[in-house]
Design a protein around this motif. Structure first.
Motif, PDB file in Angstrom:
ATOM      1  N   ASP A  28     -95.823  12.176   1.657  1.00 15.56           N
ATOM      2  CA  ASP A  28     -95.969  11.399   3.044  1.00 15.56           C
ATOM      3  C   ASP A  28     -96.778  10.223   2.793  1.00 15.56           C
ATOM      4  O   ASP A  28     -98.213  10.536   2.611  1.00 15.56           O
ATOM      5  CB  ASP A  28     -96.452  12.571   4.032  1.00 15.56           C
ATOM      6  CG  ASP A  28     -96.784  12.005   5.220  1.00 15.56           C
ATOM      7  OD1 ASP A  28     -97.585  12.674   6.012  1.00 15.56           O
ATOM      8  OD2 ASP A  28     -96.457  10.892   5.588  1.00 15.56           O
TER       9      ASP A  28
ATOM     10  N   SER B 130    -100.147   9.889   5.332  1.00 15.92           N
ATOM     11  CA  SER B 130    -101.111  10.697   5.279  1.00 15.92           C
ATOM     12  C   SER B 130    -101.693  11.052   3.718  1.00 15.92           C
ATOM     13  O   SER B 130    -100.891  10.317   3.036  1.00 15.92           O
ATOM     14  CB  SER B 130    -100.822  12.348   5.653  1.00 15.92           C
ATOM     15  OG  SER B 130    -100.006  13.003   4.917  1.00 15.92           O
TER      16      SER B 130
ATOM     17  N   TYR C 202    -101.757  17.386  13.969  1.00 18.34           N
ATOM     18  CA  TYR C 202    -100.558  16.322  13.986  1.00 18.34           C
ATOM     19  C   TYR C 202    -100.279  15.988  15.491  1.00 18.34           C
ATOM     20  O   TYR C 202    -100.894  16.646  16.566  1.00 18.34           O
ATOM     21  CB  TYR C 202     -99.329  16.990  13.277  1.00 18.34           C
ATOM     22  CG  TYR C 202     -99.321  17.024  11.790  1.00 18.34           C
ATOM     23  CD1 TYR C 202     -99.314  18.123  11.221  1.00 18.34           C
ATOM     24  CD2 TYR C 202     -99.597  15.897  10.890  1.00 18.34           C
ATOM     25  CE1 TYR C 202     -99.157  18.514   9.672  1.00 18.34           C
ATOM     26  CE2 TYR C 202     -99.523  15.823   9.663  1.00 18.34           C
ATOM     27  CZ  TYR C 202     -99.807  17.192   8.971  1.00 18.34           C
ATOM     28  OH  TYR C 202     -99.759  17.464   7.631  1.00 18.34           O
TER      29      TYR C 202
ATOM     30  N   ASP D 249     -93.777   4.788   6.580  1.00 15.51           N
ATOM     31  CA  ASP D 249     -94.162   6.331   6.576  1.00 15.51           C
ATOM     32  C   ASP D 249     -92.990   7.030   6.122  1.00 15.51           C
ATOM     33  O   ASP D 249     -91.987   7.469   6.719  1.00 15.51           O
ATOM     34  CB  ASP D 249     -94.662   6.492   8.194  1.00 15.51           C
ATOM     35  CG  ASP D 249     -94.922   8.077   7.961  1.00 15.51           C
ATOM     36  OD1 ASP D 249     -95.543   8.590   9.287  1.00 15.51           O
ATOM     37  OD2 ASP D 249     -95.232   8.625   6.963  1.00 15.51           O
TER      38      ASP D 249
ATOM     39  N   GLY E 181     -93.093  10.201   5.568  1.00 13.23           N
ATOM     40  CA  GLY E 181     -93.150  11.563   5.952  1.00 13.23           C
ATOM     41  C   GLY E 181     -92.519  11.622   7.380  1.00 13.23           C
ATOM     42  O   GLY E 181     -92.223  12.571   8.134  1.00 13.23           O
TER      43      GLY E 181
HETATM   44  C1  LIG Z   1    -104.212  11.570  11.486  1.00 12.13           C
HETATM   45  C2  LIG Z   1    -103.297  12.319  10.398  1.00 12.13           C
HETATM   46  C3  LIG Z   1    -103.490  13.901  10.534  1.00 12.13           C
HETATM   47  C4  LIG Z   1    -103.665  11.920   8.830  1.00 12.13           C
HETATM   48  O1  LIG Z   1    -101.985  11.824  10.512  1.00 12.13           O
HETATM   49  C5  LIG Z   1    -100.661  12.517   9.762  1.00 12.13           C
HETATM   50  O2  LIG Z   1    -101.065  13.304   8.886  1.00 12.13           O
HETATM   51  N1  LIG Z   1     -99.756  11.860   9.990  1.00 12.13           N
HETATM   52  C6  LIG Z   1     -98.390  12.177   9.439  1.00 12.13           C
HETATM   53  C7  LIG Z   1     -97.683  10.848   9.205  1.00 12.13           C
HETATM   54  N2  LIG Z   1     -96.423  11.122   8.502  1.00 12.13           N
HETATM   55  C8  LIG Z   1     -95.409  12.050   9.012  1.00 12.13           C
HETATM   56  C9  LIG Z   1     -96.044  13.304   9.308  1.00 12.13           C
HETATM   57  C10 LIG Z   1     -95.193  14.381   9.930  1.00 12.13           C
HETATM   58  O3  LIG Z   1     -95.061  14.053  11.213  1.00 12.13           O
HETATM   59  N3  LIG Z   1     -94.932  15.736   9.598  1.00 12.13           N
HETATM   60  C11 LIG Z   1     -94.300  16.458  10.300  1.00 12.13           C
HETATM   61  C12 LIG Z   1     -92.683  16.712  10.304  1.00 12.13           C
HETATM   62  C13 LIG Z   1     -92.073  15.336   9.805  1.00 12.13           C
HETATM   63  C14 LIG Z   1     -90.730  15.307   9.825  1.00 12.13           C
HETATM   64  C15 LIG Z   1     -89.913  16.440   9.909  1.00 12.13           C
HETATM   65  C16 LIG Z   1     -90.619  17.770  10.194  1.00 12.13           C
HETATM   66 CL1  LIG Z   1     -90.089  19.265  10.371  1.00 12.13          CL
HETATM   67  C17 LIG Z   1     -91.981  17.492  10.281  1.00 12.13           C
HETATM   68 CL2  LIG Z   1     -92.839  19.156  10.496  1.00 12.13          CL
HETATM   69  C18 LIG Z   1     -95.377  16.204   8.287  1.00 12.13           C
HETATM   70  C19 LIG Z   1     -94.302  16.611   7.351  1.00 12.13           C
HETATM   71  C20 LIG Z   1     -94.951  15.144   7.057  1.00 12.13           C
HETATM   72  C21 LIG Z   1     -97.521  13.034  10.023  1.00 12.13           C
END
Ligand SMILES: CC(C)(C)OC(=O)N[C@@H]1CNC[C@H](C(=O)N(Cc2cccc(Cl)c2Cl)C2CC2)C1
Length: 324
Positions: A38, A41, A83, A224, A226
């Motif tokens: 990701d 983060s 998050y 991003d 992630g």
């Molecule tokens: C401020 C800080 C906490 C550092 O921000 C972040 O970490 N910001 C992250 C930025 N990138 C995406 C991350 C996110 O949304 N998820 C949840 C997710 C994403 C896609 C699909 C699913 Cl199922 C899920 Cl659960 C993490 C798995 C990567 C939050």
């Protein structure tokens, strides 16, 4: 095979074009975990063997068992991530983490509580943040920084390929130390990251068809890996359209670093064939971030699936090439 003197490409699994994850190991003997790499983060966390029995999301995923690793180093400091869509709580541990064939001694979080939302939908176990150190919670040195300090990489870059169709194999690929020409054509176009020390660049505008519709005065674009979708200051989110009209929808063009990066309707429409008929959703999400941070756009997986991305820590720049 060792293609970048010390590193091997990490194949990624593509789950419904919304989650892309690859395997790492933690501990000796190796305990395997599926993590999202990701760029939004900069911390590593995986579910803990000692997670609470009430944390359903924990029990449906692989869990790290410190007692079974002879290279485990006790830490115990509390840890939590908030998050937008949920939270992770736990404590810090240290152990040998192997990513792309490279071992690093890494401080990471053992999650003892994972909010059911959204993690019950997660096919991955945890998150490996590929962001800059200043995004790291508690100032923990990120994995990629530990790898760079070993001087095993040919170049201090990493690259990401996301497949566009879950049936393709592999569903994606992470390369540490270079790029994989099997997954892009043409040249890279580069743009400097903003001085904020994040994987974000200045965007000059967003056009829909021929009209500049958004970000006309300039805005920030976060690249991003992630995030599943594209997020922007839009009021439509999860917008449903009639599947018959999809082929008439305009391209959406992102003006980045003097180049135009277009997504066609096949890139931004999620087409689901359901029993009661096909359902077509625009995969843009509304997210209003007020100035000075905003207005901000998040270019996630469906952008990266179209544009192979190189993240260059040596030159603090991002490169895009047309994905295969
Ligand atoms: C401020 C800080 C906490 C550092 O921000 C972040 O970490 N910001 C992250 C930025 N990138 C995406 C991350 C996110 O949304 N998820 C949840 C997710 C994403 C896609 C699909 C699913 Cl199922 C899920 Cl659960 C993490 C798995 C990567 C939050």
């Amino acid at each position: 095979e060792d293609t970048n003197n010390g590193t091997v490409p990490t194949p990624l699994t593509n789950y419904l074009d919304t989650q892309y994850y690859g395997e790492i190991s933690i501990g000796s003997p190796a305990q395997m975990f599926n993590v999202v790499f990701d760029t939004g983060s900069a911390n590593l966390w995986v579910p803990s063997q000692s997670c609470s029995p009430f944390s359903t999301a924990c029990f449906t995923h692989n869990r790290y068992d410190a007692s079974k690793s002879r290279t485990h180093i006790e830490n115990g400091t509390g840890f939590s991530i908030q998050y937008a869509a949920g939270n992770v709580r736990g404590f810090l541990s240290e152990d040998v983490v192997v990513v792309g064939g490279i071992p690093v001694v890494q401080v990471f979080a053992e999650a003892t509580a994972l909010s059911a939302m959204p993690f019950i939908f997660a096919k991955f176990d945890g998150v490996l943040g590929m962001g800059y150190p200043n995004v790291a919670i508690d100032g923990i040195t990120p994995v990629f920084d530990r790898i760079m300090s070993q001087h095993v990489l040919k170049e201090e870059v990493f690259s990401v390929y996301y497949s566009r169709d879950p049936k393709h194999s592999p569903g994606g690929e992470l390369v540490l130390g270079g790029t994989d020409p099997n997954y892009y054509t043409g040249n890279f176009n580069y743009m400097g990251t903003k001085e904020t020390g994040k994987w974000e660049v200045t965007m000059k505008g967003v056009s829909v068809g021929m009209d500049m519709m958004f970000c006309a005065e300039g805005c920030t674009a976060v690249i991003d890996t992630g995030s599943s979708y594209i997020t922007g200051p839009l009021d439509e989110s999860g917008y449903k359209v009639n599947c018959d009209t999809v082929k008439t929808l305009p391209s959406v063009t992102f003006h980045l670093g003097g180049q135009e990066y277009s997504l066609t309707q096949e890139d931004y429409i999620l087409w689901q064939s359901q029993i009661e008929g096909d359902v077509c959703t625009v995969t843009f999400r509304g997210l209003d971030v007020p100035p000075p941070t905003g207005p901000i756009w998040i270019l996630g997986a469906n952008f990266i699936a179209r544009y192979y991305t190189e993240f260059d820590r040596r030159n603090n720049r991002i490169g895009f090439a047309a994905a295969v």
